[in-house]
Design a protein around this motif. Structure first.
Motif, mmCIF file in Angstrom:
data_model
loop_
_atom_site.group_PDB
_atom_site.id
_atom_site.type_symbol
_atom_site.label_atom_id
_atom_site.label_comp_id
_atom_site.label_asym_id
_atom_site.label_seq_id
_atom_site.Cartn_x
_atom_site.Cartn_y
_atom_site.Cartn_z
ATOM 1 N N GLU A 80 0.845 -1.183 0.000
ATOM 2 C CA GLU A 80 0.000 0.000 0.000
ATOM 3 C C GLU A 80 0.883 1.236 0.000
ATOM 4 O OE1 GLU A 80 -3.968 1.655 2.280
ATOM 5 O OE2 GLU A 80 -2.545 0.445 3.403
ATOM 6 N N ILE A 81 0.467 2.238 -0.764
ATOM 7 C CA ILE A 81 1.194 3.501 -0.783
ATOM 8 C C ILE A 81 0.249 4.602 -0.326
ATOM 9 C CG2 ILE A 81 0.712 3.887 -3.251
ATOM 10 C CD1 ILE A 81 3.597 5.159 -3.320
ATOM 11 N N GLN A 82 0.736 5.470 0.560
ATOM 12 C CA GLN A 82 -0.086 6.536 1.127
ATOM 13 C C GLN A 82 0.632 7.872 0.982
ATOM 14 O OE1 GLN A 82 -3.139 6.615 2.606
ATOM 15 N NE2 GLN A 82 -3.521 4.437 2.284
ATOM 16 N N VAL A 83 -0.085 8.870 0.471
ATOM 17 C CA VAL A 83 0.514 10.200 0.338
ATOM 18 C C VAL A 83 0.070 11.145 1.439
ATOM 19 C CG1 VAL A 83 0.742 9.991 -2.159
ATOM 20 C CG2 VAL A 83 -1.324 11.011 -1.208
ATOM 21 N N ARG A 84 -0.946 10.773 2.214
ATOM 22 C CA ARG A 84 -1.402 11.638 3.310
ATOM 23 C C ARG A 84 -1.498 10.832 4.590
ATOM 24 N NH1 ARG A 84 -7.090 11.587 4.550
ATOM 25 N NH2 ARG A 84 -8.201 10.015 3.357
ATOM 26 N N ASN A 85 -1.266 11.505 5.684
ATOM 27 C CA ASN A 85 -1.296 10.865 6.989
ATOM 28 C C ASN A 85 -2.738 10.754 7.472
ATOM 29 O OD1 ASN A 85 -0.889 9.920 9.553
ATOM 30 N ND2 ASN A 85 0.616 11.457 10.120
ATOM 31 N N GLN A 86 -3.229 9.517 7.561
ATOM 32 C CA GLN A 86 -4.591 9.298 8.027
ATOM 33 C C GLN A 86 -4.657 9.111 9.546
ATOM 34 O OE1 GLN A 86 -7.008 6.655 5.600
ATOM 35 N NE2 GLN A 86 -5.414 6.595 4.055
ATOM 36 N N PHE A 119 3.290 -7.169 4.980
ATOM 37 C CA PHE A 119 2.793 -5.871 4.524
ATOM 38 C C PHE A 119 3.956 -4.944 4.208
ATOM 39 C CE2 PHE A 119 -1.443 -6.974 5.393
ATOM 40 C CZ PHE A 119 -2.264 -5.980 4.864
ATOM 41 N N ILE A 120 3.873 -4.298 3.063
ATOM 42 C CA ILE A 120 4.832 -3.266 2.674
ATOM 43 C C ILE A 120 4.053 -1.954 2.567
ATOM 44 C CG2 ILE A 120 6.420 -2.448 0.899
ATOM 45 C CD1 ILE A 120 6.863 -5.369 0.091
ATOM 46 N N SER A 121 4.406 -0.981 3.388
ATOM 47 C CA SER A 121 3.745 0.329 3.374
ATOM 48 C C SER A 121 4.760 1.390 2.952
ATOM 49 C CB SER A 121 3.184 0.669 4.756
ATOM 50 O OG SER A 121 2.225 -0.287 5.149
ATOM 51 N N ILE A 122 4.449 2.085 1.870
ATOM 52 C CA ILE A 122 5.295 3.167 1.376
ATOM 53 C C ILE A 122 4.565 4.471 1.678
ATOM 54 C CG2 ILE A 122 6.449 4.148 -0.643
ATOM 55 C CD1 ILE A 122 6.298 1.315 -1.895
ATOM 56 N N LEU A 123 5.136 5.276 2.563
ATOM 57 C CA LEU A 123 4.446 6.468 3.061
ATOM 58 C C LEU A 123 5.182 7.740 2.652
ATOM 59 C CD1 LEU A 123 3.682 5.272 6.715
ATOM 60 C CD2 LEU A 123 2.367 4.840 4.628
ATOM 61 N N ASN A 124 4.414 8.730 2.246
ATOM 62 C CA ASN A 124 4.983 10.028 1.880
ATOM 63 C C ASN A 124 4.992 10.965 3.085
ATOM 64 O OD1 ASN A 124 6.156 11.648 -0.154
ATOM 65 N ND2 ASN A 124 4.267 12.820 -0.330
ATOM 66 N N TYR A 125 5.058 10.394 4.261
ATOM 67 C CA TYR A 125 5.116 11.160 5.505
ATOM 68 C C TYR A 125 5.785 10.268 6.555
ATOM 69 C CZ TYR A 125 1.027 8.280 6.574
ATOM 70 O OH TYR A 125 0.179 7.215 6.766
ATOM 71 N N SER A 126 6.113 10.842 7.687
ATOM 72 C CA SER A 126 6.787 10.087 8.742
ATOM 73 C C SER A 126 5.775 9.572 9.756
ATOM 74 C CB SER A 126 7.824 10.971 9.443
ATOM 75 O OG SER A 126 8.872 11.295 8.561
ATOM 76 N N LEU A 158 8.036 -0.851 6.610
ATOM 77 C CA LEU A 158 7.602 0.532 6.483
ATOM 78 C C LEU A 158 8.693 1.342 5.803
ATOM 79 C CD1 LEU A 158 5.426 2.640 7.340
ATOM 80 C CD2 LEU A 158 6.793 3.012 9.404
ATOM 81 N N PHE A 159 8.334 2.029 4.698
ATOM 82 C CA PHE A 159 9.271 2.880 3.975
ATOM 83 C C PHE A 159 8.800 4.329 4.069
ATOM 84 C CE2 PHE A 159 9.884 -1.294 2.161
ATOM 85 C CZ PHE A 159 11.259 -1.373 2.012
ATOM 86 N N ASP A 160 9.637 5.153 4.661
ATOM 87 C CA ASP A 160 9.346 6.575 4.864
ATOM 88 C C ASP A 160 10.067 7.367 3.775
ATOM 89 O OD1 ASP A 160 9.500 9.273 5.698
ATOM 90 O OD2 ASP A 160 9.332 8.705 7.807
ATOM 91 N N LEU A 161 9.310 7.878 2.792
ATOM 92 C CA LEU A 161 9.929 8.555 1.654
ATOM 93 C C LEU A 161 10.599 9.867 2.051
ATOM 94 C CD1 LEU A 161 7.258 7.971 -1.150
ATOM 95 C CD2 LEU A 161 9.400 6.742 -0.773
ATOM 96 N N ARG A 241 -5.771 15.813 -4.675
ATOM 97 C CA ARG A 241 -5.455 17.192 -4.287
ATOM 98 C C ARG A 241 -6.622 17.821 -3.544
ATOM 99 N NH1 ARG A 241 -2.442 17.435 -9.260
ATOM 100 N NH2 ARG A 241 -4.335 17.968 -10.401
ATOM 101 N N ASP A 242 -7.842 17.588 -4.039
ATOM 102 C CA ASP A 242 -9.038 18.117 -3.375
ATOM 103 C C ASP A 242 -9.182 17.537 -1.974
ATOM 104 O OD1 ASP A 242 -9.586 19.560 -5.635
ATOM 105 O OD2 ASP A 242 -11.151 18.214 -6.383
ATOM 106 N N LEU A 243 -8.906 16.240 -1.868
ATOM 107 C CA LEU A 243 -8.999 15.567 -0.572
ATOM 108 C C LEU A 243 -7.992 16.159 0.415
ATOM 109 C CD1 LEU A 243 -10.411 13.195 0.908
ATOM 110 C CD2 LEU A 243 -8.538 11.745 0.157
ATOM 111 N N LEU A 244 -6.764 16.365 -0.044
ATOM 112 C CA LEU A 244 -5.735 16.950 0.810
ATOM 113 C C LEU A 244 -6.085 18.382 1.208
ATOM 114 C CD1 LEU A 244 -2.544 15.627 -1.005
ATOM 115 C CD2 LEU A 244 -3.373 14.921 1.231
#
Length: 303
Positions: A80-86, A119-126, A158-161, A241-244
């Motif tokens: 799973e890849i996530q660009v926003r912190n939920q 599970f492999i999680s690629i996150l665009n946040y810490s 967990l991969f922190d981009l 973008r609208d969601l963010l």
């Protein structure tokens, strides 16, 4: 002419690149390098599975993953890849893992038939901004004091981009197999629509020595040039973008409401002290610049 690459952090492009049987050899290299599999441990084959996990009860939640595969050894790997912190990622991963793991056997079957779920999680946040500086962290269930492994059936990567980019800027070509793949996720940004040419140049150097990276770059460029892909990508990027933007608006409103509640509480404490010191309700109301009715309500709640 400048090459264009669509952001692989957008789930549509991620699936186009890594979730297609026609590009399985790229997906194999991608997963093996992220997991650090080498030699006899290297995954030699995999099967793509439906990434929609259907809820098994009326009140259940439908889980959706960006990509799920099963290896030739029966390991289930979900990515799973996530660009926003939920703000619920640890619980989210546990929930998805439990759903996947519990679906591996049915009533009456033996537990020894269960296989690892990774599970492999690629996150665009810490997710853990202060606990570690590492961009790749691995989690298992272990005993607290003796570090005894409970089972090899659960494994979270967990991969922190963001932390990856800090390391990359500092060390550049440090010999880590994950590097070229993570560079692909950081080379472009769907929000600013910018491409980092420095990263692309580094990627091209990696491609000179690693066949799968070279093929991935070619496929990425081809997919990005496809008109139909661009239409779907832009629609998905706009949605994100609208969601963010909405999320940031809600956070800003929450901060403003929090400040106002803090201000009201501060005025209340001042008003109560002044009342106890002998000032009248009317005098206090003028002092804190609030209606008399508000002060009277505070007095009533104290009684």
């Amino acid at each position: 002419m400048t090459k264009e690459y669509l952001d692989l952090k957008i789930d549509f492009m991620f699936k186009q690149m890594f979730g297609q049987p026609s590009r399985k050899h790229i997906t194999l290299a991608f997963i093996n390098d992220l997991l650090g599999r080498e030699g006899a441990d290297r995954i030699k084959d995999l099967t793509f599975v439906n990434t929609e996990l259907i809820k098994d009860r009326d009140e259940g939640k439908t889980s959706r993953l960006d990509m799920a595969v099963v290896t030739e050894a029966g390991e289930h790997i979900n990515i799973e890849i996530q660009v926003r912190n939920q703000h619920d990622m640890p619980e989210r991963i546990l929930y998805y893992w439990a759903k996947t793991y519990s679906s591996l056997i049915h009533s009456g079957e033996n537990y020894h038939q269960l296989t690892p779920v990774i599970f492999i999680s690629i996150l665009n946040y810490s997710l853990f901004p202060t606990q570690t500086d590492e961009f790749h962290t691995v989690f298992h269930i272990r005993e607290d004091s003796e570090n005894i492994l409970w089972s090899n059936q659960l494994e979270f990567h967990l991969f922190d981009l963001r932390k990856f980019m800090v390391k990359w800027r500092k060390y550049r070509r440090k010999n880590r197999k994950e590097t070229p793949w993570l560079l692909m996720f950081t080379a472009t940004d769907f929000d600013t629509k910018k491409v980092n040419n420095e990263i692309l140049s580094d990627l091209e150097e990696w491609a000179m020595n690693i066949e799968q990276v070279r093929e991935a770059l070619i496929e990425w460029e081809t997919l990005s040039a496809n008109k139909e892909n661009r239409v779907v990508f832009e629609a998905r990027a706009k949605e994100l973008r609208d969601l963010l933007s909405n999320l940031e608006g809600e956070r800003r409103l929450g901060r403003e409401e929090g400040r106002e509640r803090g201000r009201q509480e501060g005025l209340k404490q001042v008003a109560i002290k002044l009342l106890k010191d002998g000032m009248s309700v009317e005098q206090v109301a003028r002092y804190v610049e609030l209606p008399v009715e508000v002060i009277e309500e505070w007095v009533h709640n104290l009684e």
